[in-house]
Design an enzyme around this catalytic site. Structure first.
Site, short mmCIF file in Angstrom:
data_model
loop_
_atom_site.label_atom_id
_atom_site.label_comp_id
_atom_site.label_asym_id
_atom_site.label_seq_id
_atom_site.Cartn_x
_atom_site.Cartn_y
_atom_site.Cartn_z
N HIS A 473 0.87 -1.55 -0.06
CA HIS A 473 -0.25 0.15 -0.12
C HIS A 473 1.21 1.53 0.04
O HIS A 473 0.39 2.06 -0.86
CB HIS A 473 -0.87 0.21 0.89
CG HIS A 473 -1.44 1.55 1.69
ND1 HIS A 473 -2.91 1.26 0.71
CD2 HIS A 473 -1.29 2.38 1.24
CE1 HIS A 473 -2.94 2.64 0.97
NE2 HIS A 473 -2.46 3.30 1.62
N GLU A 474 1.89 1.21 1.04
CA GLU A 474 2.81 2.77 1.18
C GLU A 474 3.87 2.71 -0.12
O GLU A 474 3.29 4.14 -0.69
CB GLU A 474 2.90 3.02 2.71
CG GLU A 474 2.57 2.39 3.54
CD GLU A 474 1.49 3.43 3.48
OE1 GLU A 474 1.89 4.95 2.94
OE2 GLU A 474 0.75 3.39 4.57
N HIS A 477 1.60 4.49 -2.59
CA HIS A 477 1.83 6.12 -2.89
C HIS A 477 3.66 6.22 -2.99
O HIS A 477 2.82 7.38 -3.52
CB HIS A 477 1.60 6.55 -0.88
CG HIS A 477 0.25 6.55 -0.73
ND1 HIS A 477 -1.35 6.78 -1.90
CD2 HIS A 477 -0.29 5.69 -0.03
CE1 HIS A 477 -1.45 6.91 -0.33
NE2 HIS A 477 -1.50 6.18 0.28
N HIS A 480 3.54 7.22 -6.96
CA HIS A 480 2.60 8.40 -6.89
C HIS A 480 3.82 9.45 -7.08
O HIS A 480 3.57 10.01 -7.36
CB HIS A 480 1.67 8.40 -6.23
CG HIS A 480 0.02 8.68 -6.57
ND1 HIS A 480 -0.13 9.27 -6.12
CD2 HIS A 480 -0.08 9.65 -7.85
CE1 HIS A 480 -1.19 9.97 -6.57
NE2 HIS A 480 -0.41 10.34 -7.82
#
Length: 685
Positions: A473-474, A477, A480
């Site tokens: 998940h991180e 990010h 991104h």
């Protein structure tokens, strides 16, 4: 950081450029004493830059106003990004004192910028003819930011807004520091073999390491790090100790004394409501969601209600099965929140022949990092090369140079994976530097911060599947931020709508659950043998197990968040526990489940405004991510190059070039359906 005092070292922030590799902050030369003077200089310089823009006698143009704004404040960004990354991941009392002093000053500085009438007049006067699409977007975003900050209000209202912003910044800082103090203060010392009953070897090793780090060698300690307390609640057969640990976990920020956050919450809510009213909104939730993909609190609440009903039915079925197990074993007690994880794990073993202790040896931290990197390589052509000799703010931090298919430098990725007392709880992505091209080809420096438990002496850290999902998940990010491909800083990386920012992170989680990825990377930490196919299938077959519980504990927090920010009670004085209890009563919260984040430790919404009235965004983004991953399924290849190219262009690399609905439609060809979300969580009828 170095213990060298400021008077014996040149101030690193006075240097115009850093000559470190990748221009990283020279952490070994930075002391807490450097920050306040550095902030003083950077703030003064930014004021001069803003005054020059606002007072420019030439007619307002995009170049002399908007681009000038984008180029201003570089010194301040450099100091602030270094400082706030440290206060989250490796703080100390000296840094916390600076944080308390600077938070209201920085808030007042931001208010002064966006409430400057001469500057607003120039931004309003910039013509739109001849602007590129990206320039038009930057201009639109600046005008929105000025209006939402109160630029159109009369001077007395502006003055009050500035005072509110400063006070809210101070309150958010104190909330965060109180929470860290409560988390650092608690230890459950396991004194005897009886206290260790039920704990598997990996958890005993992690508890021993935590005790050693706290000056208690030879003993075992459970802290409030989620990577320790979660498995303790799963495996411990000592119901009394589970209750003690769980009670400490849910009472963070609500223990009386100097670290109690309830009065902070009440004042925060009152000030947010006043701010919203000054800006012309009935509630803070209405103000906050006006500039999101959802657009209104009603839209967010509709989604939460659509998911709540099937999740509550599912949780009721799960509760009944757990209570039946207790009765079968001769237990005469009702299932309590500190029992749920323990009995759910035992039921999972029974129904799926699966337990966490069987999975963890195949998920060493190093293997999960490799899986995340390999997935990025196959999707986007990225490669990661570890850099052992670069500045770092803690010895645990690892640095990786990130390159594209053609060898071009994409950026620098930092991984900070282990829990420690100087780090706040949770997991997050941040940036020491964001990508942009306006002031040159600026590559990003992105950091992922986790709180995994260390392994025993000489042993690797073994992750649960939930831990591995957190890492993916991180890292979503992080991608991104790393893949950002824009010219203007305002639009870079994760600077998107709050209920869109979780799409890249939650979408990336899907690849962890793919057999192709697990077969390649889930390998035993001792033998290197791949996860047995039978275990892999059992793991994937249990993906929707306990999803009623997981959905309820999340959705309850999201609903209470919106209720708080829609309520008029903030004006009359808020009794935080009573409000929370009534909000949960109205939605029929099962007594056996607690909110994932109770208000006194709900840092997402009270240690700043990032997720205030916006915690729903994880579920909103999950609608997007479930639908988005279907695009790869429909292509017949989870690494389909064409789909991945669209994903990079319109989501991971696009920053805020277009609004969220347009960005998603550009990738998918349409807006999403809720059906894939319900299917993913096992909640479909």
């Amino acid at each position: 950081m170095s213990a060298v005092t400021a008077e014996h070292a040149a101030d690193p922030f006075a240097e115009p450029v850093w000559t470190t590799p990748h221009a990283l902050p020279p952490f070994e030369r930075i002391t807490p004493a450097h920050f306040e003077p550095a902030f003083d200089r950077a703030l003064a310089r930014h004021v001069e830059e803003i005054d020059a823009i606002a007072g420019n006698p030439a007619p307002a143009s995009f170049a002399n106003t908007v681009e000038a704004l984008e180029l201003s404040g570089e010194a301040l960004r450099r100091v602030a990004s270094t400082f706030f990354n440290l206060t989250g991941s490796h703080t100390n009392p000296e840094l916390q004192a600076v944080e308390r002093a600077m938070a209201p000053r920085l808030a007042r500085h931001r208010s002064a910028l966006f409430l400057n009438p001469d500057l607003w007049a120039r931004v309003s006067a910039v013509g739109e003819d001849g602007l590129s699409g990206e320039q038009a977007r930057v201009l639109e975003r600046y005008r929105t930011l000025f209006r939402r900050a109160g630029a159109d209000l009369a001077p007395p209202a502006k003055e009050r807004l500035a005072a509110i912003a400063a006070r809210l910044a101070a309150l958010g800082t104190q909330f965060s520091q109180n929470l860290l103090a409560d988390e650092s203060a608690f230890t459950l010392v396991l004194e005897s073999e009886e206290d260790l009953a039920g704990l598997p070897p990996f958890l005993r090793a992690a508890a021993a390491r935590a005790a050693e780090e706290r000056g208690m060698p030879g003993r075992h300690v459970v802290t409030l790090s989620r990577s320790l307390i979660d498995p303790f609640l799963v495996f411990s057969t000592r119901r009394d100790l589970r209750e003690r640990a769980y009670t400490a976990w849910i009472r963070r920020g609500e223990n009386g004394g100097e670290t109690d956050n309830r009065a902070i919450i009440a004042e925060t809510m009152r000030l947010r409501a006043e701010r919203a009213r000054l800006l012309g909104y009935a509630t803070f939730a209405a103000f906050k969601l006006a500039d999101t993909m959802a657009g209104s609190p009603d839209a967010a609440l509709t989604l939460l209600r659509d998911v709540w009903a099937p999740a509550r039915r599912r949780a009721g079925e799960e509760r009944d099965r757990l209570q039946a197990m207790i009765r079968e074993e001769g237990g005469s007690f009702a299932l309590a929140p500190w029992d749920w994880r323990h009995y759910a794990e035992r039921l999972r073993r029974r129904e799926h022949a699966l337990d966490e202790g069987e999975i963890k040896p195949y998920l060493p931290l190093e293997g999960v990092i490799a899986a995340a990197f390999d997935t990025a390589q196959r999707l986007f052509g990225l490669s990661f090369s570890e850099l052992p000799e670069v500045p770092r703010y803690h010895p645990d931090v690892r640095a990786f140079a990130v390159s594209d298919r053609d060898g071009r430098t994409v950026g620098l990725f930092l991984g900070d994976y282990f829990a420690r007392p100087s780090k706040r709880s949770g997991a997050w992505m941040s940036a020491f530097r964001s990508q942009e091209r306006l002031s040159g080809e600026i590559t990003p420096i992105i950091v992922n911060v986790m709180n995994f438990a260390r392994g025993g002496e000489g042993e690797p850290s073994l992750l649960s599947f939930d831990d591995a999902r957190t890492l993916f998940h991180e890292f979503g990010h992080a991608l991104h931020g790393l893949l950002s491909n824009v010219t203007y800083p305002l639009l870079a990386g994760t600077a998107v709508a709050g209920d869109f920012v979780e799409l890249p992170s939650q979408l990336y989680e899907h690849w962890l659950e793919q057999p192709e990825v697990l077969r390649a990377h889930a390998r035993h930490y001792k033998t290197g043998a791949p996860m047995p196919e039978d275990l892999l299938q059992r793991l994937l077959g249990a993906r929707t197990f306990n999803q009623g519980f997981a959905t309820i504990e999340y959705a309850a927090s999201a609903i209470v968040d919106l209720d708080l920010h829609l309520s008029g009670e903030a004006e009359a004085g808020l009794d935080v526990p009573a409000f929370e209890a009534e909000s949960l009563r109205r939605i029929g919260m099962p007594s056996e489940i607690a909110m994932r984040h109770r208000s006194p430790h709900f840092a997402h919404i009270f240690a700043g405004e990032g997720y205030a009235a916006g915690y729903y965004s994880y579920l909103w983004s999950e609608v997007l991510d479930a639908d988005a991953f279907d695009a790869f399924r429909e292509a017949g290849d989870i690494f389909d190059p064409d789909t991945a190219a669209r994903l990079r262009e319109y989501v991971y690399g696009a920053g805020n070039l277009r609004d969220a609905r347009a960005a998603y439609t550009a990738f998918r060809g349409r807006l999403p359906s809720i059906a894939p979300l319900l299917r993913k969580r096992g909640l479909a009828a």
